[in-house]
Scaffold this motif. Sequence first.
Motif, PDB file in Angstrom:
ATOM      1  N   VAL A  84     -12.296  29.915   0.404  1.00 33.44           N
ATOM      2  CA  VAL A  84     -11.729  30.555   0.845  1.00 33.44           C
ATOM      3  C   VAL A  84     -11.455  32.177  -0.097  1.00 33.44           C
ATOM      4  CG1 VAL A  84     -12.066  32.228   3.109  1.00 33.44           C
ATOM      5  CG2 VAL A  84     -11.885  30.090   2.926  1.00 33.44           C
ATOM      6  N   PRO A  85     -12.466  32.927  -0.325  1.00 30.97           N
ATOM      7  CA  PRO A  85     -11.769  33.971  -1.327  1.00 30.97           C
ATOM      8  C   PRO A  85     -10.825  35.190  -0.740  1.00 30.97           C
ATOM      9  CG  PRO A  85     -14.049  34.722  -1.139  1.00 30.97           C
ATOM     10  CD  PRO A  85     -13.827  32.873  -0.257  1.00 30.97           C
ATOM     11  N   THR A  86      -9.771  35.874  -1.406  1.00 30.06           N
ATOM     12  CA  THR A  86      -8.855  36.721  -0.843  1.00 30.06           C
ATOM     13  C   THR A  86      -8.950  37.787  -1.602  1.00 30.06           C
ATOM     14  OG1 THR A  86      -6.879  35.030  -1.840  1.00 30.06           O
ATOM     15  CG2 THR A  86      -7.511  34.898   0.408  1.00 30.06           C
ATOM     16  N   VAL A  87      -8.430  38.486  -1.649  1.00 33.10           N
ATOM     17  CA  VAL A  87      -7.986  40.155  -2.189  1.00 33.10           C
ATOM     18  C   VAL A  87      -6.192  39.870  -3.455  1.00 33.10           C
ATOM     19  CG1 VAL A  87      -7.293  42.443  -2.209  1.00 33.10           C
ATOM     20  CG2 VAL A  87      -8.428  41.288   0.231  1.00 33.10           C
ATOM     21  N   PRO A  88      -6.985  40.534  -4.131  1.00 40.00           N
ATOM     22  CA  PRO A  88      -5.827  40.071  -4.825  1.00 40.00           C
ATOM     23  C   PRO A  88      -4.489  40.733  -4.169  1.00 40.00           C
ATOM     24  CG  PRO A  88      -7.492  40.267  -6.416  1.00 40.00           C
ATOM     25  CD  PRO A  88      -7.653  40.577  -4.995  1.00 40.00           C
TER      26      PRO A  88
ATOM     27  N   PHE B   9     -17.165  38.864  -1.765  1.00 39.88           N
ATOM     28  CA  PHE B   9     -15.964  39.265   0.209  1.00 39.88           C
ATOM     29  C   PHE B   9     -15.202  38.398  -0.323  1.00 39.88           C
ATOM     30  CE2 PHE B   9     -19.697  36.173   0.410  1.00 39.88           C
ATOM     31  CZ  PHE B   9     -18.440  34.496   1.206  1.00 39.88           C
ATOM     32  N   PHE B  10     -13.488  39.267   0.866  1.00 35.34           N
ATOM     33  CA  PHE B  10     -12.814  38.451   0.479  1.00 35.34           C
ATOM     34  C   PHE B  10     -11.621  38.532   1.944  1.00 35.34           C
ATOM     35  CE2 PHE B  10     -13.211  41.400  -3.486  1.00 35.34           C
ATOM     36  CZ  PHE B  10     -12.988  40.508  -4.625  1.00 35.34           C
ATOM     37  N   PHE B  11     -11.816  37.152   2.279  1.00 34.25           N
ATOM     38  CA  PHE B  11     -10.610  37.620   3.413  1.00 34.25           C
ATOM     39  C   PHE B  11      -9.737  38.269   3.904  1.00 34.25           C
ATOM     40  CE2 PHE B  11      -7.041  35.495   5.578  1.00 34.25           C
ATOM     41  CZ  PHE B  11      -7.088  34.878   6.510  1.00 34.25           C
ATOM     42  N   MET B  12      -9.225  38.592   5.122  1.00 37.19           N
ATOM     43  CA  MET B  12      -8.587  39.364   5.364  1.00 37.19           C
ATOM     44  C   MET B  12      -7.868  38.556   6.002  1.00 37.19           C
ATOM     45  SD  MET B  12      -9.681  43.364   5.676  1.00 37.19           S
ATOM     46  CE  MET B  12     -11.166  42.935   6.673  1.00 37.19           C
ATOM     47  N   GLU B  13      -7.992  37.961   7.105  1.00 36.28           N
ATOM     48  CA  GLU B  13      -7.035  38.119   8.293  1.00 36.28           C
ATOM     49  C   GLU B  13      -8.150  37.439   9.153  1.00 36.28           C
ATOM     50  OE1 GLU B  13      -5.195  40.280  10.482  1.00 36.28           O
ATOM     51  OE2 GLU B  13      -6.839  42.110  10.893  1.00 36.28           O
ATOM     52  N   MET B  14      -7.947  36.643  10.139  1.00 43.64           N
ATOM     53  CA  MET B  14      -8.248  35.896  11.720  1.00 43.64           C
ATOM     54  C   MET B  14      -7.631  36.148  12.612  1.00 43.64           C
ATOM     55  SD  MET B  14      -9.396  31.707  12.095  1.00 43.64           S
ATOM     56  CE  MET B  14     -10.738  31.317  13.260  1.00 43.64           C
ATOM     57  N   ASN B  15      -8.683  36.884  13.775  1.00 39.83           N
ATOM     58  CA  ASN B  15      -8.246  36.705  14.889  1.00 39.83           C
ATOM     59  C   ASN B  15      -8.505  35.584  16.066  1.00 39.83           C
ATOM     60  OD1 ASN B  15      -6.908  39.175  14.332  1.00 39.83           O
ATOM     61  ND2 ASN B  15      -8.532  40.293  13.600  1.00 39.83           N
ATOM     62  N   THR B  16      -7.172  34.914  16.338  1.00 37.26           N
ATOM     63  CA  THR B  16      -7.476  33.681  16.693  1.00 37.26           C
ATOM     64  C   THR B  16      -7.465  34.161  18.560  1.00 37.26           C
ATOM     65  OG1 THR B  16      -4.562  33.667  17.226  1.00 37.26           O
ATOM     66  CG2 THR B  16      -6.084  32.805  15.366  1.00 37.26           C
TER      67      THR B  16
END
Length: 661
Positions: free
Chosen positions: A128-132, A286-293
């Motif tokens: 899953v792509p993430t921000v540098p 698009f880049f993954f930021m976080e997951m709200n559980t």
Amino acid sequence: MFHTVLVANRGEIACRVIRTLREQGIKSVAVYSDADRTAPHVQLADTAVHIGPAPARESYLVIDTIIDAAKKTGAQAIHPGYGFLSENADFAHACEAAGIEFIGPPASAIEVMGDKISARAAVEKREVPTVPGISRPGLSDDDIIAAAPGIGFPVLIKPSAGGGGKGMHRVETPEELPERLQAARREAAGAFGDDTLFLEHFVDTPRHIEVQVMADKHGNVIHFGERECSLQRRHQKVIEEAPSPLLDEETRAAIGQAACDAARSVGYVGAGTVEFIVPSARPDQFFFMEMNTRLQVEHPVTEEVTGVDLVALQLAVAAGEKLPLAQEDVTLTGHAIEARIYAEDAAQGFLPTGGTIKRVTLPTGAGIRVDSGITDGSEITSLYDPMLMKVIAHGANREEALSRLDDALAHTHIAGFTVNTEFCRFLLSVPEVAAGDLDTGLLDRVSDNFEPAKPNENALIGAAMVWLASRWPEKPTSAWAIPDAWRAGRTSDQKIRLASNGEDFLIAITGTPSDAQVSIDGEAAVPAAIFRVGDAWNVHIDGIAHACSVADLSDGEFAHVVLTDATGSIEFTRKDAVLATSEDADGGDKTLVSPMPGTVIAHAVAPGTAVAVGDAVVIVEAMKMEHTLRAAVDGVVTFHVEPGEQVPAGKPLATVEPQES
């Protein structure tokens, strides 16, 4: 399925969960603090348990007390809502130890996704792509400062724990970074008990797009499309919609698959939201930021376009059932938009407000839904989140949804203090919003253009007629008892001065409540009449009747008048009843006073320190957000309050005394 479920929350989300429990035939248990004894969620539930004093840390955040309430009432499961303990792994562990089902993901998933550093690592394994950026445990300020130039400014400081924008800071230059890191650590420690930070490159013209996922205990994971959440300030969302006007079907499928992969990376179960940062010019990157559980505040827009009750699905999954639908069964119909109604004054820099709600008027109509946690008489304090309710509109397309939401907000009124309803309408009128050309900085760029609307003529005339009718005796004992300003040999008019939104209006009334002429600030008089209809009023203005509701009417004084046919709403006081500014706040530019009720978080400098114009002096927290008060003059600081003190609006906090040359 469960027979009894405890809802470990308050406000609108508690009410929303309880409604689904009732529809499912499940007994609901509410919990409440001292401040919430008569709150709507307490009245709505089948059973309610008192859990402690008003501060959340002594009630809603006390795990043992919540577990004990569940045991006492025979609750088989606990729904945490959002906020409070919803993303607390210790709470999930405690539920498991007590034999109570936690309606949420496993504690292990909360732990991984609750730490943004470990979350990045987990999803990257699923490609899953993430921000540098730089993200590893134990980063010091020096580590982050050294890495920032290589990442490239602007950068975004982010806390490893928690969310909601607390502790997040955008930094444009290396010079700003040290002070912002100190503030971010302090905010993160105060909000989450963990000051671990990491750094990411700030994506240019970013859009905030999130995907709703649901996973069962049998390994099935599906998504329910995306939500556009780019209209936000201080990383707190204001307007959300589904689906996003940016994505095409191919990108929608790709981002949905990435969200499901992120959930699979931690063995997720239940409802969750995977948040992505998306460049406006390249939505496919698009880049993954976080997951709200947990369930999200904005989940109603997804429910409106999918026709699925997400809380009902949460209950079924928690009870061990398989998801009743597959990915190909999820369809999006029409468009839905939600506005969050906050206790804040947008015209005064979004300062938190609060007080007693005198009257609530809610909208109705085709495609309109309101999720609310307030009612007449509710007391809104700085102890809890400032969001009062949500207004949601669903339409056949985005244009219809926008129009319906604007009309619904025009019919949404909260009397007692300032809220952001009018600002939400302003946002909907911004050309970029209407066109769907959004990014996370748009709200900040346009907010300075917002000006509260002046009360319209009909609202002022209606208010004046209510005032006249409230003073008119039902059965006068003599001509002298009639307040018609009669003078020997001639008629006269009565004059009242009303103050609203910082403006004064001189209203002149000639005649009786059933036959009057009313003028505003010397303009031409308009015929008016007023008649009582039960607990409400009917105001006739220039031959047109308007339904009218009034809040806080007593002794001829009133706080709020609403003409419910959308011709106007006004909140004001009699001008002669406006109190002068407290003498305690005197001191001119030397004295820093609290702009809102809140808690003093910290002294930014030591007492007796010499400061210059613009230097930080004292920090106040209200509604979970920090506000830094800065020196307006050069001088030496004296404090009038200590960290930890609760202060009202207008309380002097510190004085900066200019030094003699």
